[in-house]
Design a protein around this motif. Structure first.
Motif, PDB file in Angstrom:
ATOM      1  N   VAL A 107       0.850  -1.197   0.000  1.00  0.00           N
ATOM      2  CA  VAL A 107       0.000   0.000   0.000  1.00  0.00           C
ATOM      3  C   VAL A 107       0.881   1.241   0.000  1.00  0.00           C
ATOM      4  N   THR A 108       0.656   2.137  -0.953  1.00  0.00           N
ATOM      5  CA  THR A 108       1.347   3.424  -0.973  1.00  0.00           C
ATOM      6  C   THR A 108       0.332   4.531  -0.723  1.00  0.00           C
ATOM      7  N   ALA A 109       0.568   5.317   0.323  1.00  0.00           N
ATOM      8  CA  ALA A 109      -0.327   6.446   0.623  1.00  0.00           C
ATOM      9  C   ALA A 109       0.277   7.711   0.024  1.00  0.00           C
ATOM     10  N   ILE A 110      -0.563   8.523  -0.613  1.00  0.00           N
ATOM     11  CA  ILE A 110      -0.078   9.740  -1.278  1.00  0.00           C
ATOM     12  C   ILE A 110      -0.911  10.941  -0.863  1.00  0.00           C
ATOM     13  N   THR A 111      -0.254  12.054  -0.617  1.00  0.00           N
ATOM     14  CA  THR A 111      -0.985  13.299  -0.453  1.00  0.00           C
ATOM     15  C   THR A 111      -0.323  14.395  -1.267  1.00  0.00           C
ATOM     16  N   VAL A 112      -1.125  15.372  -1.686  1.00  0.00           N
ATOM     17  CA  VAL A 112      -0.587  16.590  -2.288  1.00  0.00           C
ATOM     18  C   VAL A 112      -0.718  17.662  -1.225  1.00  0.00           C
ATOM     19  N   GLY A 113       0.391  18.208  -0.792  1.00  0.00           N
ATOM     20  CA  GLY A 113       0.297  19.207   0.261  1.00  0.00           C
ATOM     21  C   GLY A 113       1.657  19.673   0.702  1.00  0.00           C
ATOM     22  N   GLY A 114       1.683  20.252   1.909  1.00  0.00           N
ATOM     23  CA  GLY A 114       2.943  20.742   2.449  1.00  0.00           C
ATOM     24  C   GLY A 114       3.496  19.800   3.491  1.00  0.00           C
ATOM     25  N   GLU A 115       4.550  20.253   4.173  1.00  0.00           N
ATOM     26  CA  GLU A 115       5.188  19.420   5.181  1.00  0.00           C
ATOM     27  C   GLU A 115       4.212  19.023   6.293  1.00  0.00           C
ATOM     28  N   ASP A 116       3.324  19.982   6.657  1.00  0.00           N
ATOM     29  CA  ASP A 116       2.359  19.709   7.729  1.00  0.00           C
ATOM     30  C   ASP A 116       1.435  18.555   7.371  1.00  0.00           C
ATOM     31  N   ASP A 117       1.236  18.363   6.091  1.00  0.00           N
ATOM     32  CA  ASP A 117       0.307  17.320   5.663  1.00  0.00           C
ATOM     33  C   ASP A 117       0.897  15.917   5.791  1.00  0.00           C
ATOM     34  N   GLU A 118       2.202  15.862   6.125  1.00  0.00           N
ATOM     35  CA  GLU A 118       2.820  14.543   6.320  1.00  0.00           C
ATOM     36  C   GLU A 118       2.179  13.789   7.484  1.00  0.00           C
ATOM     37  N   ASP A 119       1.543  14.525   8.399  1.00  0.00           N
ATOM     38  CA  ASP A 119       0.771  13.892   9.483  1.00  0.00           C
ATOM     39  C   ASP A 119      -0.117  12.764   9.000  1.00  0.00           C
ATOM     40  N   VAL A 120      -0.883  13.064   7.938  1.00  0.00           N
ATOM     41  CA  VAL A 120      -1.857  12.069   7.488  1.00  0.00           C
ATOM     42  C   VAL A 120      -1.148  10.881   6.862  1.00  0.00           C
ATOM     43  N   LEU A 121       0.033  11.124   6.298  1.00  0.00           N
ATOM     44  CA  LEU A 121       0.795  10.008   5.731  1.00  0.00           C
ATOM     45  C   LEU A 121       1.329   9.120   6.852  1.00  0.00           C
ATOM     46  N   ARG A 122       1.854   9.750   7.929  1.00  0.00           N
ATOM     47  CA  ARG A 122       2.347   8.954   9.062  1.00  0.00           C
ATOM     48  C   ARG A 122       1.216   8.134   9.666  1.00  0.00           C
ATOM     49  N   ARG A 123       0.032   8.734   9.693  1.00  0.00           N
ATOM     50  CA  ARG A 123      -1.119   8.039  10.230  1.00  0.00           C
ATOM     51  C   ARG A 123      -1.444   6.820   9.355  1.00  0.00           C
ATOM     52  N   ALA A 124      -1.390   7.015   8.032  1.00  0.00           N
ATOM     53  CA  ALA A 124      -1.660   5.906   7.111  1.00  0.00           C
ATOM     54  C   ALA A 124      -0.602   4.818   7.273  1.00  0.00           C
ATOM     55  N   LEU A 125       0.659   5.227   7.467  1.00  0.00           N
ATOM     56  CA  LEU A 125       1.732   4.242   7.687  1.00  0.00           C
ATOM     57  C   LEU A 125       1.477   3.478   8.978  1.00  0.00           C
ATOM     58  N   ALA A 126       1.021   4.201  10.000  1.00  0.00           N
ATOM     59  CA  ALA A 126       0.742   3.540  11.276  1.00  0.00           C
ATOM     60  C   ALA A 126      -0.409   2.550  11.138  1.00  0.00           C
TER      61      ALA A 126
END
Ligand SMILES: Cc1cc2nc3c(=O)[nH]c(=O)nc-3n(C[C@H](O)[C@H](O)[C@H](O)COP(=O)(O)OP(=O)(O)OC[C@H]3O[C@@H](n4cnc5c(N)ncnc54)[C@H](O)[C@@H]3O)c2cc1C
Ligand SMILES: Cc1cc2nc3c(=O)[nH]c(=O)nc-3n(C[C@H](O)[C@H](O)[C@H](O)COP(=O)(O)OP(=O)(O)OC[C@H]3O[C@@H](n4cnc5c(N)ncnc54)[C@H](O)[C@@H]3O)c2cc1C
Lengths: 327, 262
Positions: free
Chosen positions: B58-77
């Protein structure tokens, strides 16, 4: 004269109200108040009679009638509409913001290279293009959006937001359109499923006590049940309560749930999204209890209490007991 | 079976006061908390559980800024294997067409069988990005899925359609499915889980890396512009009962009695 196309939604042989709403909205899109010619587009199987019945609303009705269109498929629909847009060069194409409209419009916008206004609650022409209003942040804010150009715009329009008015009584011409032989819908149909009849039928209830995400925990539903009991009311809920598995789907009011027409409706811990309110018909008396004074529910309710439901609901039950003279 | 899931971080406005910012085109975000878009949470769960069942990534992707990495870390978790943050000053101010365009360029370089997005986003909620992305990638799509399973190159999807009905259809993979709330029970994410997920790969890529012309996205590439934001007209708003709880409740009981509710 400007041309506007309207995609006509229908289900079970019945034209959806959104078709008349969009037809009426389309008439306001003339150049500086000038006339427009509104074309209705019908896609489906065995829909020519249905399309022929729309002549009073549209100057032209374009019907794509084929067994291959039995099951709505946004990708196939976008292909057919893109061809018609190419041929007719409309100023704008209006699509209802329904499940099927949301499935088709973005694919069509990519195909036709159009600006797409999504989920509009108002739409008007400007000297250099089109402008629309949509809601954001759960209805707490409205935004005016615009695009410039001579035409080729596309908008999905929120059902129930545009007055139908009277049919203009045009004598619409019916055009039977060819469905290209190589149009092969990519979805293979398995079955259509109607909602299972639930343990309860809230659609006929006269008094409804409805609860939303504000209830926070499944156990807290007890205070809602208890209030409903003493009122002799039925309980109902919003989608998030069903998503969490706290109540079954047959309790959910809304566009993807049950339509209700109670005399009195109490909304507890419910923000008032249009998908929820869209399921409430017949103008009941609406009372809302919500701790957020800016909750959109207060915009549709008749009376409201701004407060914590965990304080208000038990007190409400107690006072009703007193009024009714029960334990 | 490789799955791409698109996720977005949104401000949590459910109980917050919302004010228009000084530009008149946005809201004041200062004090608001952020959450993963509600629909995307169900999409990540669907992706992770499909890969648990069938194997793959599973690869999670977002278009956004550094702050948006939160949601990626959440998806990784939650169990995603890799995350990609598409970030570039040129992307700022993109509309949904722009976002879909950026995503389509990024996924062109990643092998996948299935792309999942939320059905809509809770903040602006147009529901355009998913089907636009499918059209750009040239793959079939289905919107508003409430059930999803995969078997030998075919996805079987139950989804919400016209007239309050649901429909079951099958699609050949690769395909894109937009996920409706309630499809599953998204697993719980602990703070510890998010910390552990820091070991998983999270990469960033900009316009150059994904091969998109900077002037085709951002304000230059938008087709629809936000002119202004305003608070909804008050209209015939509810009568708000005043007083302490005893008083307001008594007044409510009286009105309910008049209306036949008690
Ligand atoms: C295609 C589609 C179809 C949909 N169909 C439906 C549908 O049929 N029915 C439906 O309901 N939704 C539907 N939705 C979802 C809808 O968009 C909203 O997300 C949903 O209605 C919100 O439910 P809610 O009001 O319970 O939750 P929220 O919007 O989260 O609101 C909760 C409210 O509770 C208040 N609150 C919290 N705590 C307290 C407290 N202690 N005391 C008092 N108040 C409190 C908050 O201030 C807030 O206003 C659909 C969405 C889509 C995209
Ligand atoms: C850097 C940046 C600048 C922006 N500037 C503006 C602006 O100036 N004006 C404006 O109106 N909006 C702006 N936005 C918001 C942007 O337009 C929306 O995020 C996007 O267009 C989604 O539109 P939608 O409502 O159709 O989303 P929807 O189609 O409702 O979202 C559906 C699904 O698409 C996917 N998705 C949506 N957005 C993203 C994303 N960013 N990354 C990954 N997946 C996503 C998610 O799976 C989501 O569930 C900006 C966003 C970003 C990241």
């Amino acid at each position: 004269m400007r041309k506007i196309l309207v995609l006509v939604e229908h289900s079970g042989g019945v034209v959806d109200d959104s078709a008349y709403e969009l037809a009426a909205a389309a008439r306001n899109l003339g150049e500086a108040g000038g006339d427009v010619s509104v074309g209705g587009v019908v896609l489906g199987n065995d829909v020519t009679d249905l399309a022929a019945g729309l002549g009073a609303w549209f100057e032209n009705v374009y019907v794509f009638d084929s067994p291959r269109l039995q099951v709505p498929d946004g990708v196939a629909g976008a292909e057919l509409l893109a061809g018609l847009i190419e041929q007719e060069q409309p100023f704008a194409t209006l699509i209802p913001h329904t499940n099927t409209g949301m499935d088709l419009a973005p694919a069509l916008a990519v195909r036709a290279g159009s600006p797409l206004f999504a989920d509009c609650i108002a739409l008007e022409t400007t000297p250099d293009g089109l402008s629309g209003v949509r809601t954001r942040y759960g209805g707490k804010v409205h935004a005016r959006i615009s695009a410039t150009g001579d035409g080729g715009f596309m908008a999905t329009m929120r059902p129930g937001s545009f007055d139908t008015g009277e049919a203009p009584g045009s004598d619409g011409a019916l055009h039977t359109m060819e469905v290209p032989g190589d149009l092969a819908p990519q979805r293979r149909f398995v079955e259509t499923v109607a909602p299972e009849p639930g343990a309860v039928d809230i659609s006929q209830a006269e008094v409804l006590v409805a609860v939303g995400r504000g209830i926070d925990e499944e156990e807290h539903l007890e205070i809602i049940r208890s209030l409903a009991d003493v009122m002799g009311a039925d309980i109902a809920c919003t989608r998030p309560v069903v998503d969490k598995g706290w109540l079954s789907k047959s309790y959910q009011i809304g566009t993807s749930g049950v339509s209700v027409k109670p005399k009195v409706y109490i909304a507890i811990g419910i923000s008032g999204s249009y998908q929820h309110i869209g399921g409430i018909k017949g103008a009941p008396y609406i009372a809302a209890i919500n701790k957020d004074p800016a909750a959109p529910i207060f915009g549709v309710a008749d009376v409201g209490i701004v407060g914590d439901l965990f304080d208000i609901v038990p007190l409400l039950e107690q006072q009703i007991r007193e009024v009714k003279g029960v334990g | 079976m490789d799955i791409i899931v698109c996720v977005k971080r949104v401000p949590d406005v459910a109980e917050a006061e919302v004010d228009i910012d000084s530009s008149g085109r946005g809201i004041q975000l200062g004090t608001l908390g952020y959450v993963i878009n509600e629909w995307d949470n169900f999409a990540v769960e669907a992706a992770v559980s499909l890969v648990e069942e069938h194997g793959g990534k599973v690869t999670a992707i977002t278009v956004g800024g550094e702050d948006d990495e939160d949601v990626l870390r959440r998806a990784l978790a939650m169990g995603a294997d890799e995350a990609l943050c598409l970030t570039d000053p040129a992307f700022d101010g993109s509309d949904s067409f722009g976002i879909a365009n950026i995503l389509s360029k990024a996924i062109a370089d990643i092998p996948y069988d299935l792309v999942l997005t939320g059905a809509v986003s809770g903040d602006v909620g147009g529901g355009r990005v998913g089907p636009m992305l499918a059209a750009m990638a040239g793959i079939p799509h289905v919107c508003l899925a409430t059930e999803l399973s995969v078997d030998a190159g075919t996805a079987r999807v139950r989804h919400e359609v016209e007239g309050g009905l649901e429909r079951v259809v099958e699609l050949d993979l690769p395909a894109l499915v937009t996920v409706q709330t309630g499809m599953n029970e998204p697993r719980y994410v602990s703070v510890l889980g998010i910390r552990k997920a820091r070991r998983k790969p999270l990469t960033a890529a900009g316009a150059a890396e994904i091969g998109i012309a900077p002037d085709s996205v951002g304000p230059a590439g938008t087709r629809v512009t936000v002119e202004e934001m305003f608070l909804p007209p008050k209209g015939e708003a509810a009568e708000i009962l005043q007083g302490d709880d005893e008083d307001t409740v008594a007044a409510l009981v009286e009105r309910l009695r008049q209306q036949g509710g008690v």
